[in-house]
Design an enzyme around this catalytic site. Structure first.
Site, PDB file in Angstrom:
ATOM      1  N   PHE A  12      56.115  40.196   1.435  1.00  0.00           N
ATOM      2  CA  PHE A  12      56.371  41.323   2.332  1.00  0.00           C
ATOM      3  C   PHE A  12      56.927  42.496   1.522  1.00  0.00           C
ATOM      4  O   PHE A  12      57.919  42.345   0.801  1.00  0.00           O
ATOM      5  CB  PHE A  12      57.382  40.919   3.415  1.00  0.00           C
ATOM      6  CG  PHE A  12      57.743  42.035   4.344  1.00  0.00           C
ATOM      7  CD1 PHE A  12      56.842  42.445   5.330  1.00  0.00           C
ATOM      8  CD2 PHE A  12      58.964  42.695   4.247  1.00  0.00           C
ATOM      9  CE1 PHE A  12      57.165  43.496   6.190  1.00  0.00           C
ATOM     10  CE2 PHE A  12      59.293  43.732   5.105  1.00  0.00           C
ATOM     11  CZ  PHE A  12      58.394  44.132   6.078  1.00  0.00           C
ATOM     12  N   GLY A  13      56.287  43.654   1.650  1.00  0.00           N
ATOM     13  CA  GLY A  13      56.752  44.873   0.972  1.00  0.00           C
ATOM     14  C   GLY A  13      57.255  45.883   1.986  1.00  0.00           C
ATOM     15  O   GLY A  13      56.626  46.080   3.031  1.00  0.00           O
ATOM     16  N   TYR A  14      58.380  46.510   1.673  1.00  0.00           N
ATOM     17  CA  TYR A  14      58.968  47.495   2.591  1.00  0.00           C
ATOM     18  C   TYR A  14      59.289  48.818   1.901  1.00  0.00           C
ATOM     19  O   TYR A  14      59.744  49.767   2.544  1.00  0.00           O
ATOM     20  CB  TYR A  14      60.256  46.925   3.224  1.00  0.00           C
ATOM     21  CG  TYR A  14      61.261  46.540   2.161  1.00  0.00           C
ATOM     22  CD1 TYR A  14      61.233  45.269   1.583  1.00  0.00           C
ATOM     23  CD2 TYR A  14      62.185  47.466   1.686  1.00  0.00           C
ATOM     24  CE1 TYR A  14      62.121  44.934   0.570  1.00  0.00           C
ATOM     25  CE2 TYR A  14      63.075  47.136   0.679  1.00  0.00           C
ATOM     26  CZ  TYR A  14      63.038  45.872   0.126  1.00  0.00           C
ATOM     27  OH  TYR A  14      63.908  45.552  -0.898  1.00  0.00           O
ATOM     28  N   GLY A  15      59.093  48.879   0.580  1.00  0.00           N
ATOM     29  CA  GLY A  15      59.392  50.099  -0.174  1.00  0.00           C
ATOM     30  C   GLY A  15      58.147  50.522  -0.923  1.00  0.00           C
ATOM     31  O   GLY A  15      57.074  50.679  -0.328  1.00  0.00           O
ATOM     32  N   SER A  16      58.270  50.633  -2.235  1.00  0.00           N
ATOM     33  CA  SER A  16      57.100  51.049  -3.022  1.00  0.00           C
ATOM     34  C   SER A  16      55.957  50.051  -2.902  1.00  0.00           C
ATOM     35  O   SER A  16      54.789  50.409  -3.102  1.00  0.00           O
ATOM     36  CB  SER A  16      57.485  51.224  -4.493  1.00  0.00           C
ATOM     37  OG  SER A  16      57.733  49.974  -5.098  1.00  0.00           O
TER      38      SER A  16
ATOM     39  N   GLU B 103      60.415  44.584 -10.328  1.00  0.00           N
ATOM     40  CA  GLU B 103      61.580  44.609  -9.418  1.00  0.00           C
ATOM     41  C   GLU B 103      62.859  44.132 -10.115  1.00  0.00           C
ATOM     42  O   GLU B 103      63.804  43.714  -9.454  1.00  0.00           O
ATOM     43  CB  GLU B 103      61.290  43.720  -8.193  1.00  0.00           C
ATOM     44  CG  GLU B 103      60.028  44.080  -7.426  1.00  0.00           C
ATOM     45  CD  GLU B 103      60.110  45.447  -6.740  1.00  0.00           C
ATOM     46  OE1 GLU B 103      61.209  45.880  -6.395  1.00  0.00           O
ATOM     47  OE2 GLU B 103      59.054  46.081  -6.589  1.00  0.00           O
TER      48      GLU B 103
HETATM   49  C1  SIN Z   1      59.544  46.542  -1.794  1.00  0.00           C
HETATM   50  O1  SIN Z   1      58.832  47.546  -1.803  1.00  0.00           O
HETATM   51  O2  SIN Z   1      59.281  45.594  -1.016  1.00  0.00           O
HETATM   52  C2  SIN Z   1      60.697  46.370  -2.732  1.00  0.00           C
HETATM   53  C3  SIN Z   1      61.385  47.601  -3.134  1.00  0.00           C
HETATM   54  C4  SIN Z   1      60.540  48.563  -3.910  1.00  0.00           C
HETATM   55  O3  SIN Z   1      59.853  48.156  -4.857  1.00  0.00           O
HETATM   56  O4  SIN Z   1      60.553  49.760  -3.604  1.00  0.00           O
END
Ligand code: SIN
Length: 193
Positions: free
Chosen positions: A24-28, A99
Site C-alpha cells: 500500500f502506497g500513500y505518498g510518493s 524508503e
Molecule cells: C509511501 O508512499 O507509501 C511511503 C512514503 C513515500 O515514499 O513518500
C-alpha cells in the site's frame, strides 16, 4: 501510541518465494512507482492518517535542510486513501533502499475501493526515527516544503504531485490540501499569517 518496531526491514523481509503480496502506497509510492508490479488498485487503510511529519534528508531535502514528506500517524476512525500494488518479494530490496530514511514495513488490513479486502505491507516512519520532524502548523510545513530541495527534486513537487494524485483518485485529504493551498499562496506572494 504506535511503538517503533525494534527490528529492521531486512530482518522482516518475507521469504523470497514468488508469492505476490500487496504493497500500500500513500505518498510518493502513489505517483512515482519505479518498481515492478503486476497490477494496481485504489485502496485504503483504516486507523491511520497521512501527515507531513517525516523529514527527508535523502530525497526531497538534505541533512542540513530537510524536506517534509508523508508518513502515517495513528488516528481512531481515520481512513487513508492510496494505491495498492501487487508485487513479488524481490521488489522489496529496492524499496527498502528508497524508503531507508526512517521507514519500516508494517503489515495492515487493506480495503480496496471496490469493497473487497486483503492485507498489505506499508512503509511507515514512526515517531523517534532519525529523520522524524513531527507536528507543525500548516504554514510552517508549507514554508519548509517551499524551500527544501533534494536529490529527487524540489520538495514542493512531492506535495503537489501527491495532492493531484489523491484528487485524481476521487478522494480528499484535508491535511494535504491545506498545506498545498498554503504553499501556493506563499508562491503567489499572498500573506496568510
Ligand atoms: C509511501 O508512499 O507509501 C511511503 C512514503 C513515500 O515514499 O513518500
Amino acid at each position: 501510541m504506535f511503538e517503533t518496531p525494534a527490528f529492521s526491514n531486512a530482518e522482516t523481509r518475507p521469504d523470497q518465494s514468488d508469492t505476490p503480496m500487496w504493497l500500500f502506497g500513500y505518498g510518493s509510492l502513489i505517483y512515482k512507482t519505479g518498481f515492478a508490479f503486476k497490477t494496481r488498485r485504489p485502496a485504503s487503510i483504516k486507523g491511520w492518517t497521512r501527515r507531513f511529519w517525516q523529514g527527508s534528508h535523502d530525497h526531497r531535502g538534505t541533512l542540513e535542510a530537510p524536506g517534509r514528506v508523508a508518513t502515517l500517524v495513528p488516528q481512531k476512525e481515520a481512513v487513508c486513501h492510496g494505491m495498492a500494488y501487487l508485487i513479488t518479494p524481490d521488489v522489496l530490496e529496492g524499496l527498502d533502499v528508497r524508503e531507508k530514511n526512517g521507514y519500516l514495513r508494517v503489515v495492515t488490513d487493506l480495503y480496496f475501493d471496490d469493497g473487497t479486502c486483503g492485507e498489505a505491507l506499508v512503509y511507515m516512519a514512526t515517531e523517534g526515527n532519525e529523520a522524524w520532524l513531527g507536528e507543525a502548523s500548516v504554514l510552517e510545513i508549507a514554508q519548509q516544503i517551499s524551500t527544501a530541495v533534494g536529490p529527487s527534486g524540489p520538495n514542493r513537487d512531492y506535495l503537489l504531485m501527491l495532492a493531484d494524485s489523491i484528487r485524481e483518485m476521487g478522494h480528499d485529504d484535508t491535511h494535504v490540501e491545506a498545506i498545498e493551498q498554503a504553499l501556493l499562496a506563499l508562491e503567489a506572494g499572498v500573506d496568510r499569517s
